[in-house]
Design a protein around this motif. Sequence first.
Motif, mmCIF file in Angstrom:
data_model
loop_
_atom_site.group_PDB
_atom_site.id
_atom_site.type_symbol
_atom_site.label_atom_id
_atom_site.label_comp_id
_atom_site.label_asym_id
_atom_site.label_seq_id
_atom_site.Cartn_x
_atom_site.Cartn_y
_atom_site.Cartn_z
ATOM 1 N N ILE A 1 33.281 45.873 42.167
ATOM 2 C CA ILE A 1 33.163 45.706 43.609
ATOM 3 C C ILE A 1 32.588 46.982 44.209
ATOM 4 C CG2 ILE A 1 34.366 45.058 45.714
ATOM 5 C CD1 ILE A 1 34.506 42.949 43.476
ATOM 6 N N CYS A 2 31.465 46.842 44.928
ATOM 7 C CA CYS A 2 30.759 48.012 45.467
ATOM 8 C C CYS A 2 30.521 47.850 46.964
ATOM 9 C CB CYS A 2 29.435 48.211 44.728
ATOM 10 S SG CYS A 2 28.466 49.637 45.296
ATOM 11 N N PRO A 3 31.434 48.342 47.806
ATOM 12 C CA PRO A 3 31.159 48.342 49.244
ATOM 13 C C PRO A 3 30.004 49.291 49.546
ATOM 14 C CG PRO A 3 33.489 48.731 48.778
ATOM 15 C CD PRO A 3 32.742 48.904 47.492
ATOM 16 N N THR A 4 29.078 48.856 50.366
ATOM 17 C CA THR A 4 27.917 49.701 50.649
ATOM 18 C C THR A 4 27.432 49.460 52.073
ATOM 19 O OG1 THR A 4 25.632 50.222 49.987
ATOM 20 C CG2 THR A 4 26.410 47.972 49.576
ATOM 21 N N LYS A 5 26.997 50.529 52.717
ATOM 22 C CA LYS A 5 26.495 50.440 54.081
ATOM 23 C C LYS A 5 25.435 51.509 54.291
ATOM 24 C CE LYS A 5 27.908 50.548 58.939
ATOM 25 N NZ LYS A 5 27.325 49.212 59.269
ATOM 26 N N GLY A 6 24.219 51.075 54.589
ATOM 27 C CA GLY A 6 23.152 52.008 54.909
ATOM 28 C C GLY A 6 22.654 52.830 53.740
ATOM 29 N N TRP B 1 27.924 43.551 45.568
ATOM 30 C CA TRP B 1 27.692 44.368 46.753
ATOM 31 C C TRP B 1 28.435 43.738 47.922
ATOM 32 C CZ3 TRP B 1 21.636 44.999 46.530
ATOM 33 C CH2 TRP B 1 21.316 46.016 45.608
ATOM 34 N N CYS B 2 29.256 44.526 48.606
ATOM 35 C CA CYS B 2 29.987 44.061 49.781
ATOM 36 C C CYS B 2 29.423 44.762 51.008
ATOM 37 C CB CYS B 2 31.468 44.370 49.643
ATOM 38 S SG CYS B 2 32.257 43.590 48.226
ATOM 39 N N VAL B 3 28.861 43.989 51.924
ATOM 40 C CA VAL B 3 28.194 44.575 53.083
ATOM 41 C C VAL B 3 28.691 43.934 54.366
ATOM 42 C CG1 VAL B 3 26.134 45.003 51.681
ATOM 43 C CG2 VAL B 3 26.248 42.942 53.092
ATOM 44 N N LEU C 1 25.740 39.351 46.122
ATOM 45 C CA LEU C 1 25.812 39.943 47.452
ATOM 46 C C LEU C 1 26.793 39.140 48.289
ATOM 47 C CD1 LEU C 1 24.755 41.876 49.682
ATOM 48 C CD2 LEU C 1 23.004 40.148 50.183
ATOM 49 N N MET C 2 27.767 39.828 48.885
ATOM 50 C CA MET C 2 28.723 39.191 49.785
ATOM 51 C C MET C 2 28.746 39.962 51.090
ATOM 52 S SD MET C 2 31.974 38.257 47.370
ATOM 53 C CE MET C 2 31.767 37.255 45.892
ATOM 54 N N ARG D 1 37.851 44.378 52.899
ATOM 55 C CA ARG D 1 36.600 43.829 52.368
ATOM 56 C C ARG D 1 36.665 43.723 50.841
ATOM 57 N NH1 ARG D 1 31.037 46.956 53.346
ATOM 58 N NH2 ARG D 1 31.967 47.207 55.379
ATOM 59 N N VAL D 2 37.214 44.738 50.190
ATOM 60 C CA VAL D 2 37.360 44.701 48.738
ATOM 61 C C VAL D 2 38.270 43.554 48.320
ATOM 62 C CG1 VAL D 2 38.409 45.931 46.795
ATOM 63 C CG2 VAL D 2 36.844 47.135 48.330
ATOM 64 N N ASN D 3 39.382 43.381 49.018
ATOM 65 C CA ASN D 3 40.310 42.304 48.674
ATOM 66 C C ASN D 3 39.693 40.934 48.901
ATOM 67 O OD1 ASN D 3 42.317 44.108 47.926
ATOM 68 N ND2 ASN D 3 43.130 44.246 50.006
ATOM 69 N N ALA D 4 38.921 40.800 49.962
ATOM 70 C CA ALA D 4 38.248 39.525 50.216
ATOM 71 C C ALA D 4 37.237 39.219 49.117
ATOM 72 C CB ALA D 4 37.559 39.563 51.580
ATOM 73 N N ALA D 5 36.551 40.237 48.643
ATOM 74 C CA ALA D 5 35.569 40.029 47.576
ATOM 75 C C ALA D 5 36.254 39.582 46.288
ATOM 76 C CB ALA D 5 34.780 41.308 47.334
ATOM 77 N N VAL D 6 37.367 40.217 45.932
ATOM 78 C CA VAL D 6 38.097 39.813 44.722
ATOM 79 C C VAL D 6 38.558 38.368 44.846
ATOM 80 C CG1 VAL D 6 40.162 40.228 43.339
ATOM 81 C CG2 VAL D 6 38.802 42.160 44.151
ATOM 82 N N ALA D 7 39.060 37.995 46.005
ATOM 83 C CA ALA D 7 39.531 36.626 46.206
ATOM 84 C C ALA D 7 38.400 35.609 46.060
ATOM 85 C CB ALA D 7 40.176 36.493 47.584
ATOM 86 N N CYS D 8 37.167 36.028 46.320
ATOM 87 C CA CYS D 8 36.011 35.123 46.241
ATOM 88 C C CYS D 8 35.490 34.941 44.820
ATOM 89 C CB CYS D 8 34.884 35.646 47.125
ATOM 90 S SG CYS D 8 35.172 35.469 48.895
ATOM 91 N N VAL D 9 35.920 35.787 43.887
ATOM 92 C CA VAL D 9 35.436 35.690 42.499
ATOM 93 C C VAL D 9 36.632 35.665 41.539
ATOM 94 C CG1 VAL D 9 33.119 36.614 42.841
ATOM 95 C CG2 VAL D 9 35.030 38.189 42.553
ATOM 96 N N PRO D 10 37.455 34.616 41.611
ATOM 97 C CA PRO D 10 38.681 34.569 40.793
ATOM 98 C C PRO D 10 38.429 34.345 39.312
ATOM 99 C CG PRO D 10 38.358 32.483 41.922
ATOM 100 C CD PRO D 10 37.305 33.416 42.457
ATOM 101 N N GLU D 11 37.175 34.089 38.925
ATOM 102 C CA GLU D 11 36.880 33.792 37.521
ATOM 103 C C GLU D 11 36.859 35.031 36.634
ATOM 104 O OE1 GLU D 11 32.791 33.963 39.658
ATOM 105 O OE2 GLU D 11 34.883 33.437 40.105
ATOM 106 N N TYR D 12 36.883 36.217 37.219
ATOM 107 C CA TYR D 12 36.827 37.443 36.412
ATOM 108 C C TYR D 12 38.221 37.847 35.932
ATOM 109 C CZ TYR D 12 31.965 38.022 37.732
ATOM 110 O OH TYR D 12 30.614 37.833 37.906
ATOM 111 N N GLU D 13 38.251 38.561 34.810
ATOM 112 C CA GLU D 13 39.506 39.027 34.233
ATOM 113 C C GLU D 13 39.907 40.405 34.755
ATOM 114 O OE1 GLU D 13 41.531 37.386 32.218
ATOM 115 O OE2 GLU D 13 40.256 35.619 32.154
ATOM 116 N N VAL D 14 38.913 41.228 35.084
ATOM 117 C CA VAL D 14 39.160 42.607 35.492
ATOM 118 C C VAL D 14 38.269 42.931 36.685
ATOM 119 C CG1 VAL D 14 39.025 45.038 34.778
ATOM 120 C CG2 VAL D 14 39.843 43.318 33.162
#
Length: 216
Positions: A7-12, A35-37, A56-57, A67-80
């Motif tokens: 998970i990579c939050p990024t801005k600008g 990428w979380c924007v 891209l999310m 934002r990080v927690n929302a991204a993890v919740a959107c991709v539950p298929e990953y193990e780590v």
Amino acid sequence: MNRIAVICPTKGRLEQAIRAYESMVATSTLADMVWCVDEVDREVYLPESNRERLRLMSFPIYDPAPRVNAAVACVPEYEVYGMMTDDAEFTTPGWDLWVLDRYAEFPGRIGVVSPFHNAGPWCNFPYISREWFNVVGWFACPDTRFYCWDGVLEILGESTHIAHAQEHEFGIQHHLMYSDWQAQSLVTDGAKFLAWHQYGRRTDTQKLRAAISAAQ
């Protein structure tokens, strides 16, 4: 899938985000980047997001923790799940395999992986498992805002299981692109961290230890 979502939050910092992504691809085979924007920045990142092993999310929230927690919740298929900033690079080939091996060793797959990094001897760029997320409900502690949630994970990891990597096992080079507003937010986040330590730490530790005991 036995894969890692970075998970990579990024801005600008589109160029830096691309560099972080390219370093992941060059050093791993079982990791994908998210990428979380901000929604207002989506069009800036969209032309570069059609790449293998990249998602891209966009979210209508700026604070990195939710934002990080929302991204993890959107991709539950990953193990780590791992945290990566847009001003850092992966440096160790095969780091993903090393991380997955650690989770195969953790009882109940519950624990924290802390990569080696050049900023100092503390947990940064942390990794957790899907099992961890299911137990406490978050990757980034929602009682913090920006800086201190990796410290939360280090404390909980030391209370359960944690693997501190050596550079040859899993290394990250951090280029430390801080800004004035980030420095100002550190004071507020530090107060939030102290509140979690006083009121939330014991409950979170008990939840994780109970899940480990149930898995053994």
